[in-house]
Design a protein around this motif. Sequence first.
Motif, PDB file in Angstrom:
ATOM      1  N   ARG A  44       0.842  -1.212   0.000  1.00 57.58           N
ATOM      2  CA  ARG A  44       0.000   0.000   0.000  1.00 57.58           C
ATOM      3  C   ARG A  44       0.867   1.248   0.000  1.00 57.58           C
ATOM      4  N   ILE A  45       1.933   1.240   0.790  1.00 57.68           N
ATOM      5  CA  ILE A  45       2.845   2.397   0.834  1.00 57.68           C
ATOM      6  C   ILE A  45       3.502   2.602  -0.530  1.00 57.68           C
ATOM      7  N   ASP A  47       2.336   1.726  -3.482  1.00 55.97           N
ATOM      8  CA  ASP A  47       1.324   2.240  -4.405  1.00 55.97           C
ATOM      9  C   ASP A  47       1.061   3.724  -4.173  1.00 55.97           C
ATOM     10  N   ASN A  48       1.020   4.151  -2.908  1.00 57.44           N
ATOM     11  CA  ASN A  48       0.786   5.563  -2.608  1.00 57.44           C
ATOM     12  C   ASN A  48       1.985   6.431  -2.995  1.00 57.44           C
ATOM     13  N   LEU A  51       1.723   6.991  -6.605  1.00 59.43           N
ATOM     14  CA  LEU A  51       0.675   7.965  -6.886  1.00 59.43           C
ATOM     15  C   LEU A  51       1.197   9.385  -6.698  1.00 59.43           C
ATOM     16  N   VAL A  52       1.892   9.620  -5.600  1.00 63.05           N
ATOM     17  CA  VAL A  52       2.467  10.942  -5.354  1.00 63.05           C
ATOM     18  C   VAL A  52       3.521  11.255  -6.419  1.00 63.05           C
ATOM     19  N   PRO A  90      -1.713  11.009 -11.990  1.00 60.47           N
ATOM     20  CA  PRO A  90      -2.397  10.067 -11.098  1.00 60.47           C
ATOM     21  C   PRO A  90      -3.556   9.330 -11.768  1.00 60.47           C
ATOM     22  N   GLN A  97      -3.357   0.755 -12.707  1.00 56.75           N
ATOM     23  CA  GLN A  97      -3.440  -0.114 -11.534  1.00 56.75           C
ATOM     24  C   GLN A  97      -4.738  -0.930 -11.571  1.00 56.75           C
ATOM     25  N   THR A 107      -1.594  -4.865  -7.920  1.00 62.01           N
ATOM     26  CA  THR A 107      -1.137  -3.528  -8.266  1.00 62.01           C
ATOM     27  C   THR A 107       0.377  -3.637  -8.421  1.00 62.01           C
ATOM     28  N   ASN A 135     -12.703  -1.592  -4.159  1.00 62.52           N
ATOM     29  CA  ASN A 135     -12.169  -0.238  -3.999  1.00 62.52           C
ATOM     30  C   ASN A 135     -13.235   0.851  -4.052  1.00 62.52           C
ATOM     31  N   ASN A 156     -12.757   3.790   6.958  1.00 63.75           N
ATOM     32  CA  ASN A 156     -11.331   3.497   6.754  1.00 63.75           C
ATOM     33  C   ASN A 156     -10.679   2.973   8.026  1.00 63.75           C
TER      34      ASN A 156
END
Length: 189
Positions: A44-45, A47-48, A51-52, A90, A97, A107, A135, A156
């Motif tokens: 997850r980190i 993927d984020n 994104l950034v 993004p 993704q 992903t 999602n 969340n």
Amino acid sequence: MQLDDPRHEYNPYAAPTTDDARSYGEDEPGEHVLAERGTRLGARILDNLLLVGSVLPVLFFFGVTDELGKLARDEEALYLRLGIGALLGPVQLVIYQWYLIATRGQTLGKKWTKIKIIKADGSRVDFMSGVVVRNWLIALPGLIPAVGQLLNGIVNLVDGLMIFSDDRRCLHDRIAGTKVVVAPPKAGS
């Protein structure tokens, strides 16, 4: 392809396949090893971070750096370019993704950490179960006017805390009927 494999008859006229493509999600449900919580977090980190990071190249492509010196003269044009640039990268990454989830159950972050999404019965996820239900559905409470942000925060929080259950399935996994498992190593690696 092994000719003595009882799951598949040999057809000399069929399109070529690989064992990886056929075996994805076809194993018995009990044979999957659940992904570790830390590995899921790492994916997850990653993927984020992607994104950034997807914002920066697009901003430079749109020539934002050249425009910063002209900020006082054409502020509206700069903000328009910044807005387009901030969305274009993004959006492209997210669509890619989603494609990867629908076709591979992974992903980029999941691929790099060697985990994948499958349905709870061990079969392959598709676009509906892997993207729409897993999602999009979980994000719907955030769209409710006035209370959406609060509801989204609660959802969340519950979603994240559910990973500590014995089966390591978050709320989005339970809603979509999915689980995250260790991806089997590719043949020959």
